[in-house]
Design a protein around this motif. Structure first.
Motif, PDB file in Angstrom:
ATOM      1  N   UNK A   1     -25.869 -58.944 -81.352  1.00 25.91           N
ATOM      2  CA  UNK A   1     -25.933 -58.809 -79.895  1.00 25.91           C
ATOM      3  C   UNK A   1     -24.571 -58.992 -79.242  1.00 25.91           C
ATOM      4  N   UNK A   2     -23.679 -59.743 -79.914  1.00 22.52           N
ATOM      5  CA  UNK A   2     -22.360 -59.991 -79.344  1.00 22.52           C
ATOM      6  C   UNK A   2     -21.507 -58.732 -79.279  1.00 22.52           C
ATOM      7  N   UNK A   3     -21.838 -57.722 -80.062  1.00 23.06           N
ATOM      8  CA  UNK A   3     -21.041 -56.504 -80.081  1.00 23.06           C
ATOM      9  C   UNK A   3     -21.134 -55.742 -78.771  1.00 23.06           C
ATOM     10  N   UNK A   4     -22.317 -55.756 -78.138  1.00 26.44           N
ATOM     11  CA  UNK A   4     -22.517 -55.119 -76.842  1.00 26.44           C
ATOM     12  C   UNK A   4     -22.112 -53.642 -76.857  1.00 26.44           C
ATOM     13  N   UNK A   5     -22.565 -52.930 -77.864  1.00 27.93           N
ATOM     14  CA  UNK A   5     -22.304 -51.490 -77.941  1.00 27.93           C
ATOM     15  C   UNK A   5     -23.620 -50.767 -78.185  1.00 27.93           C
ATOM     16  N   UNK A   6     -23.895 -49.780 -77.360  1.00 25.38           N
ATOM     17  CA  UNK A   6     -25.029 -48.896 -77.535  1.00 25.38           C
ATOM     18  C   UNK A   6     -24.571 -47.462 -77.358  1.00 25.38           C
ATOM     19  N   UNK A   7     -25.516 -46.540 -77.300  1.00 26.42           N
ATOM     20  CA  UNK A   7     -25.138 -45.138 -77.101  1.00 26.42           C
ATOM     21  C   UNK A   7     -26.323 -44.379 -76.541  1.00 26.42           C
ATOM     22  N   UNK A   8     -26.018 -43.265 -75.897  1.00 25.40           N
ATOM     23  CA  UNK A   8     -27.045 -42.332 -75.456  1.00 25.40           C
ATOM     24  C   UNK A   8     -26.644 -40.938 -75.917  1.00 25.40           C
ATOM     25  N   UNK A   9     -27.655 -40.129 -76.221  1.00 25.48           N
ATOM     26  CA  UNK A   9     -27.440 -38.737 -76.612  1.00 25.48           C
ATOM     27  C   UNK A   9     -28.079 -37.869 -75.537  1.00 25.48           C
ATOM     28  N   UNK A  10     -27.266 -37.026 -74.918  1.00 27.14           N
ATOM     29  CA  UNK A  10     -27.681 -36.275 -73.740  1.00 27.14           C
ATOM     30  C   UNK A  10     -28.008 -34.819 -74.065  1.00 27.14           C
ATOM     31  N   UNK A  11     -28.971 -34.244 -73.374  1.00 28.26           N
ATOM     32  CA  UNK A  11     -29.092 -32.784 -73.391  1.00 28.26           C
ATOM     33  C   UNK A  11     -27.788 -32.174 -72.872  1.00 28.26           C
ATOM     34  N   UNK A  12     -27.434 -31.006 -73.379  1.00 31.08           N
ATOM     35  CA  UNK A  12     -26.151 -30.403 -72.996  1.00 31.08           C
ATOM     36  C   UNK A  12     -26.013 -30.238 -71.490  1.00 31.08           C
ATOM     37  N   UNK A  13     -27.112 -29.921 -70.796  1.00 34.39           N
ATOM     38  CA  UNK A  13     -27.031 -29.683 -69.348  1.00 34.39           C
ATOM     39  C   UNK A  13     -26.714 -30.948 -68.559  1.00 34.39           C
ATOM     40  N   UNK A  14     -26.849 -32.140 -69.187  1.00 35.48           N
ATOM     41  CA  UNK A  14     -26.581 -33.388 -68.477  1.00 35.48           C
ATOM     42  C   UNK A  14     -25.213 -33.978 -68.827  1.00 35.48           C
TER      43      UNK A  14
END
Length: 480
Positions: free
Chosen positions: A325-338
């Motif tokens: 939890x200390x790393x505090x890194x996540x990610x999102x993968x978006x549709x190309x239009x966004x």
């Protein structure tokens, strides 16, 4: 070595081999050992420069794992109490820091009323930090910044370090069957940051957002801060049912592979129905795939974003439970239009995630060591779930427990003996005996919430789980 020095070394080893660790304590063994060693060195300035026993020898004497000892040694090396020398060996530092313990201070009222630490047994969502690959991580971090890539020192890409986005793309293709381009991946500062970015860039202010009930209790605050309206929808045994969604819903936030906190999995038929609903209503789906990697039986369920081809689904993931939890890194993968609207939104604020750990994480993933770590954690957590279930046998009258094919906690319904008390009262009673027993109803916003308790097992070794299970057994069987 003089006779006096030999006597000092002997005294130090005798004291170390005579240590006693409390396996019934809520404090992990590595944390206990770190504390005892620290206090021992503070109290004995003459130990400066002495060599400590090898980690394997001390582990055997204390009847603990070698990882417990190396974790304690590594922590004290980081704090300056210990050091290593060429040729091997761990030594007491020549100049010990803070030899005199700080003067005790009377606890303030705020401190006296502080909540219990997060590591109390059964805390859900807590990875085992004793198993974190510290040495590997330190090596990747040091390599990244000893002679940094010149672009690391330039103005960073607000979407994150490109090699890390490429590594995440490869990881999702291998583990989740998700086909995307690195340009669609954006690094975030965790779940809150990801939801906030999506709310501000992909959904018009004032929009209605459907969420699962029960679900992540903080979600309402995230959406309200972004000017959006939350509409909780009570789930059933198969997760959220699209027939209950209002027609003016602009987006749905779900955890389809393993619902949080009940663990329910959304079947394929309902996933396809949800995708049809999103197309018909021109709505977005935000898929929070928070711990899909920890699946112990059968094949991983397909990601909703993969079924959709990333047209109307935004995929979210995090390293908080995979690493720390200390790393505090996540990610999102978006549709190309966004991708364009999201870049416009992030350009207004600039990067929101530190660049320091990103190149280390990228090389850790690209090396294959990250996948090895996940497989190792999966074996440990599966074993701990089985151990906990065995330790709680015979409590059918109190808890409705059954194996879960995935995740880091069990969601147990209340048996007939506990229904009159209610899960929140049981949760409060558990605090008094040193257990974190989250009430299922505390995750609900709608009336008549389901009753149950969450039993986190991933962050605790087998002896700790056994001791906690006995405490829980005594508590439940003593309730009127």
């Amino acid at each position: 070595m003089s006779s006096f020095a030999k006597m000092q070394q002997s005294n130090l080893n005798t004291a170390l081999f005579g240590l006693s660790l409390d396996r019934n304590s809520g404090l992990p063994l590595h944390a206990q050992l770190t504390h005892v060693l620290r206090e021992m060195l503070r109290a004995d300035p003459a130990a400066a420069g002495e060599r400590l026993p090898p980690s394997r020898a001390l582990a055997e004497e204390l009847s603990v794992s070698r990882m417990t000892v190396t974790t304690a040694y590594d922590q004290l090396i980081a704090e300056g109490y210990l050091s290593t020398r060429p040729g091997g060996g761990t030594y007491v530092a020549e100049d010990l820091p803070h030899l005199a313990p700080p003067t005790p201070r009377k606890a303030s009222r705020a401190a006296q009323g502080a909540p219990p630490p997060a590591w109390l047994p059964f805390q859900p969502g807590l990875p085992d930090q004793a198993l974190f690959p510290r040495r590997l991580w330190a090596r990747h971090l040091e390599r990244a910044w000893r002679t940094p890539d010149p672009t690391l020192l330039d103005r960073p890409d607000p979407f994150g370090w490109p090699p890390l986005r490429l590594a995440i793309r490869d990881h999702l293709a291998a583990w989740r069957g998700l086909d995307c381009a690195p340009e669609q991946v954006m690094i975030t500062g965790g779940a809150w940051d990801g939801f906030d970015l999506i709310a501000r860039s992909a959904i018009a202010p004032g929009g209605l957002i459907a969420t699962e009930d029960p679900g992540w209790a903080t979600m309402g605050h995230v959406l309200a801060s972004s000017g959006l309206n939350e509409h909780p929808v009570r789930i059933d045994a198969e997760g959220l049912d699209p027939v209950h969604l209002p027609t003016d819903t602009r987006a749905v936030i779900i955890t389809p592979s393993r619902h949080f906190p009940t663990g329910a999995a959304m079947p394929l038929s309902r996933r396809l129905t949800l995708l049809d609903w999103a197309r018909a209503h021109d709505a977005l789906i935000v898929e929070d795939d928070y711990d899909s990697e920890f699946r112990y039986r059968g094949q991983p369920l397909p990601a909703l974003a993969g079924l959709d081809g990333l047209q109307r689904v935004i995929y979210m993931g995090s390293f908080s439970k995979l690493l720390s939890p200390a790393l505090r890194i996540g990610y999102i993968v978006l549709p190309e239009r966004l991708v364009g609207p999201m870049r416009a939104a992030i350009d207004a604020t600039g990067p929101r995630v530190s660049m320091v750990p990103q190149p280390a994480l990228a090389s850790f993933m690209a090396s294959g060591e990250f996948a090895t770590h996940l497989r190792r954690m999966r074996r440990h957590y599966a074993k701990r779930q089985r151990h906990l279930l065995n330790a709680l046998t015979g409590l059918e009258e109190y808890l409705r427990l059954q194996p879960d094919p995935s995740g880091m906690h069990l969601c147990a319904g209340l048996g007939p003996a506990l229904v009159p008390a209610g899960d929140r009262a049981i949760s409060e009673r558990a605090k008094a005996v040193g257990l974190t027993l989250r009430a299922l109803s505390s995750h609900a916003r709608l009336p008549d919430p389901p009753q149950g308790v969450l039993l986190g097992y991933a962050g605790f070794d087998e002896p700790t789980l056994s001791a906690a299970a006995e405490k829980l057994r005594a508590l439940l069987t003593s309730l009127p």
